[in-house]
Design an enzyme around this catalytic site. Structure first.
Site, PDB file in Angstrom:
ATOM      1  N   ASP A  13     -10.588   2.063  -3.495  1.00  0.00           N
ATOM      2  CA  ASP A  13     -11.177   1.784  -2.180  1.00  0.00           C
ATOM      3  C   ASP A  13     -12.691   1.806  -2.255  1.00  0.00           C
ATOM      4  O   ASP A  13     -13.363   1.461  -1.298  1.00  0.00           O
ATOM      5  CB  ASP A  13     -10.708   2.836  -1.167  1.00  0.00           C
ATOM      6  CG  ASP A  13      -9.373   2.453  -0.562  1.00  0.00           C
ATOM      7  OD1 ASP A  13      -8.964   1.287  -0.699  1.00  0.00           O
ATOM      8  OD2 ASP A  13      -8.727   3.329   0.043  1.00  0.00           O
ATOM      9  N   ASP A  28       0.833  -1.204   0.000  1.00  0.00           N
ATOM     10  CA  ASP A  28       0.000   0.000   0.000  1.00  0.00           C
ATOM     11  C   ASP A  28       0.872   1.261   0.000  1.00  0.00           C
ATOM     12  O   ASP A  28       2.082   1.204   0.271  1.00  0.00           O
ATOM     13  CB  ASP A  28      -0.879  -0.039   1.269  1.00  0.00           C
ATOM     14  CG  ASP A  28      -2.154   0.772   1.144  1.00  0.00           C
ATOM     15  OD1 ASP A  28      -2.278   1.545   0.184  1.00  0.00           O
ATOM     16  OD2 ASP A  28      -3.026   0.630   2.026  1.00  0.00           O
TER      17      ASP A  28
HETATM   18  C1  DGJ Z   1      -5.782   1.946   1.844  1.00  0.00           C
HETATM   19  C2  DGJ Z   1      -6.109   0.732   1.035  1.00  0.00           C
HETATM   20  O1  DGJ Z   1      -6.583   1.098  -0.219  1.00  0.00           O
HETATM   21  C3  DGJ Z   1      -7.125  -0.112   1.790  1.00  0.00           C
HETATM   22  O2  DGJ Z   1      -7.519  -1.206   1.013  1.00  0.00           O
HETATM   23  C4  DGJ Z   1      -6.522  -0.550   3.089  1.00  0.00           C
HETATM   24  O3  DGJ Z   1      -5.452  -1.423   2.846  1.00  0.00           O
HETATM   25  C5  DGJ Z   1      -6.072   0.655   3.883  1.00  0.00           C
HETATM   26  N1  DGJ Z   1      -5.252   1.543   3.115  1.00  0.00           N
HETATM   27  C6  DGJ Z   1      -5.328   0.254   5.120  1.00  0.00           C
HETATM   28  O4  DGJ Z   1      -4.809   1.313   5.802  1.00  0.00           O
END
Ligand code: DGJ
Length: 743
Positions: A548, A478
């Site tokens: 997301d 990430d």
């Molecule tokens: C952002 C990501 O896009 C999410 O899927 C998740 O992993 C969060 N960060 C975790 O902090």
């Protein structure tokens, strides 16, 4: 042979059975672009194709020639300040403060195959799959040498381009701007297409007429970004999904980029892509060299679907790690939306137990397992397990997950730190920030200076330790903030303009090192969802967390836009709970799965909160995906109806041999007393008979193409009044048709 050269006229023709790309050396030894587009039968001589006209008030190349003015000649690699006042591909500063370059053709070479770009991702191919032309140019006065590399793929409408600079002089040269490709598309009016958005609605499709002036999409954020994708296209105004000419460029790079078209007042469209010049400066010492990232150029005379097919083909066969490129990916259960940071080992195990019962193959533990990360304001950079949450460590948890018959995956955010972390306390100099200026936080976090090799090594060792001591087969990588106040304590004051590029090279180095040590690791890249969905990342991480935003209806636009360039096998797509956490929408479970099937499929919810009925439905969904995932991930994906234009969205995948296809239909809002609806399925075998798995009906390929699958069949109401049809109507409806050739 795909590269033809007329030695006498110094004309270069790159061609295959789909495209032609022609340029020549002009009288002033600079390169003139002649033609790019559908394959043409070319007579080997360009003299009659050269266009010139008297241009009042223009700077000309020779005293006695009124028409050779660079400002209106189509060029191959324009430089700044020498009479062409349009946007340049290259700009440098010499020690005496001047910046004029006279890049003259020197020689060329051709070779089968293509070579690797040092330290950077790029497409690859066998010797018999492509051919590379290198043009050597030189600025005599300074000794700067420029190599333009063009690779043409034998069976695809694809040319890749990159540039190498070499300082063969005695003085430092500062590179102020170096784009990877520039093409002056012939004079005609076009539409500009790009993929833009924000967090939660990445890569929406935009199309507007190109007009004189510059239209640019770009990132100066340190990542390719949610906001714009490193992709730009010019489409003939009449080009549609399936017809017409489209020129496009995509950059194999994950950092700051510029993709633009500069339309001049003769309507010549200068299409360009490369590293964003904003605050970029690279010092080229004597004997130093610099490589640009690779640009991918796709020309399609079959509209946008033709363009996408070429990108998908190229990336599945020549960019994504061959270990994964054609391999069915495991069905995932990710705990993020199920628990966020609030979990214990027992809770995770109970989620994993239910996931395994459902048929899930890979359990992924997301953010929150390390340091003392109970809230998102601490511990990034402290990559050791939080024993209070996970008393048996990552290895203990991985074993339990393995015992349930699933693989285990783990989340990292390797490029970041929080002020509440050991790494930031012990090494404040490792954090990007400008001396004397406030270092602005984002999500309580700061960016590590990946331009400093020591930082990369330190993070590598921590991650390697975790990965070597537990059975981890997948990593979610990430990256949740952009770079502001860019300044590196590692670089001297004269080299600060190198930081953004060095940063992304450091990220690539860490990917390389981890994959070298753990070659079987499957990595999914992520940047607050789809903030770094680009071909650079795909080279290392075969799949990307697309957004997301997991709402099925939002995903129609996101996945539709993403599919313009990126294959289904790269699109991470999960079914989540309702009401949806991003938009609060309640969509049917089957629609959520029907959308996510067209991606690397999984679930992102707490399965222990499902009803018995939902559990059964999910078991069936997983079985369906497992039966069909090769076709869904690697079949030829075609868009049929756009969510940007209609209430309905349709798309399909099919095998190249036309034996099988899966067609999906989605509807946003239900319409009362609506017209008849059909799903037309193009491109199957017209005389063959296909059966639809879901209802047993049979259609010929030509019926499917011309009439379509009927969505509104007759229903007999026993009471003389058809209430069943109305009862079955719903918002956010969808249907999947799985077609197999039976005769
Ligand atoms: C952002 C990501 O896009 C999410 O899927 C998740 O992993 C969060 N960060 C975790 O902090």
């Amino acid at each position: 042979m795909s590269i033809f050269i007329n030695e006498q006229e110094k004309t270069f023709h790159l061609t295959n059975d789909k495209i032609s790309y022609i340029f020549r050396v002009m009288e002033n030894k600079q390169l003139e672009h002649i033609y790019y587009g559908s394959k043409i039968v070319f007579s080997d001589s360009v003299s009659r194709l050269v266009e010139r006209s008297f241009r009042p008030v223009s700077v000309v190349e020779f005293d006695n020639d009124l028409t050779t003015c660079l400002d209106s000649i189509k060029q191959e690699f324009p430089s700044s300040g020498g009479g062409d006042f349009r946007e340049a591909a290259i700009d440098v500063t010499f020690e005496n403060g001047s910046h004029i370059l006279e890049l003259e053709y020197n020689s060329y070479k051709t070779a089968k195959g293509k070579t690797k770009l040092p330290g950077m991702p790029a497409t690859f191919a066998n010797q018999d799959e492509c051919e590379t032309l290198t043009i050597f140019m030189k600025d005599e006065l300074s000794g700067l040498e420029v190599e333009l590399n063009y690779t043409i793929f034998n069976t695809l409408p694809v040319i890749t381009r990159s540039v190498r600079l070499h300082n063969n002089g005695n003085e430092n040269i500062t590179i102020e701007r170096l784009l990877s490709a520039s093409v002056d598309i012939p004079d005609q009016k076009y539409d500009v297409i790009h993929l833009s958005g924000l967090w939660g609605r990445e890569r929406h499709f935009y199309r507007s007429p190109a007009e004189p002036g510059v239209k640019a999409v770009y990132s100066t954020r340190g990542a390719s970004s949610h906001h714009h994708n490193p992709f730009i296209a010019l489409a003939h105004p009449e080009a549609t999904e399936n017809h017409g000419n489209v020129y496009s460029m995509n950059l194999v790079y994950s950092g700051n980029f510029l993709a633009q078209v500069d339309v001049d007042n003769y309507y010549v469209n200068r299409l360009m892509i490369g590293i964003h010049p904003n605050r970029f400066q690279w010092k080229l010492k004597p004997h130093g060299e610099f490589y640009s990232p690779e640009a991918v150029l796709v020309f399609s005379d079959k509209g946008l679907n033709g363009m996408s097919h070429a990108y998908h083909d190229l990336y599945n066969n020549h960019l994504i790690n061959p270990k994964w490129a054609h391999k069915a990916r495991p069905v995932v259960m990710n705990n993020w939306e199920g628990t966020y940071l609030d979990f214990t080992e027992d809770k995770i195990i109970s989620i994993a137990e239910t996931a395994s019962e459902l048929g899930v193959e890979l359990f992924v533990l997301d953010d929150g397992w390390f340091g003392k990360r109970d809230l998102d304001n601490s511990s990034l950079g402290d990559w050791y397990v939080n024993k209070e949450k996970l008393p048996n460590g990552i290895d203990g948890l991985a074993k339990k997950v393995n015992d349930l018959g699933m693989e285990f995956g783990l989340w990292f955010e390797p490029e970041m730190s929080n002020s509440d972390s050991h790494i930031m306390k012990e090494h404040p100099e490792w954090i990007i920030g400008t001396p004397g200026r406030f270092r602005k936080p984002a999500r309580f976090q700061y960016v590590l200076d990946y331009g400093n090799p020591e930082v990369v090594e330190h993070i590598f060792e921590m991650m390697d330790d975790i990965l070597s001591n537990a059975n981890i087969s997948y990593v979610k990588w990430d990256m949740n903030r952009n770079i502001s106040e860019a300044y590196s304590a590692y670089l001297d004051s004269k080299s600060q303009g190198e930081l953004m590029h060095r940063y992304i090279l450091g990220v690539y180095t860490l990917y390389d090192k981890l994959l070298e040590r753990h070659p079987n690791l499957l990595i999914e890249s992520c940047a607050s969802g789809g903030g770094r969905f680009d071909p650079g990342m795909l080279y290392y991480a075969p799949q990307t967390w697309t957004s997301d935003d997991s709402d099925a209806i939002e995903r129609l636009k996101i996945q539709y836009g993403t599919s313009m360039v990126y294959p289904v096998s790269s699109i991470g797509a999960h079914v989540s709970a309702v009401p949806n956490h991003q938009v609060g929408r309640i969509t049917p479970l089957d629609t959520r799965a029907n959308v996510a099937f067209f991606g690397v499929f999984g679930y992102e919810l707490d399965p222990n909160k499902l009803t018995e009925e939902e559990m059964q439905e999910i078991k069936e969904q997983i079985k369906y995906y497992k039966r069909n995932r090769e076709l869904l991930l690697f079949g030829e994906f075609t868009r049929l109806a756009s969510p940007f234009e209609e209430n309905e969205t349709m798309w399909m995948v099919k095998t190249k041999d036309k034996e099988q296809a899966i067609v999906a239909w989605f509807q946003v809002l239900s319409i009362p007393n609506d017209g008849y609806r059909r799903v037309r399925v193009p491109g199957l075998d017209p005389s063959a008979l296909y059966e639809i798995e879901e209802n047993g009906l049979q259609y010929t390929g030509s019926e499917l193409e011309n009439i379509g699958i009927v969505l509104t069949p007759p229903i007999r109401g026993e009471l003389g009044f058809d209430d069943t049809a109305i009862m079955n109507k719903r918002d956010f409806d969808s249907k999947i048709f799985t077609l197999r050739k039976v005769k």
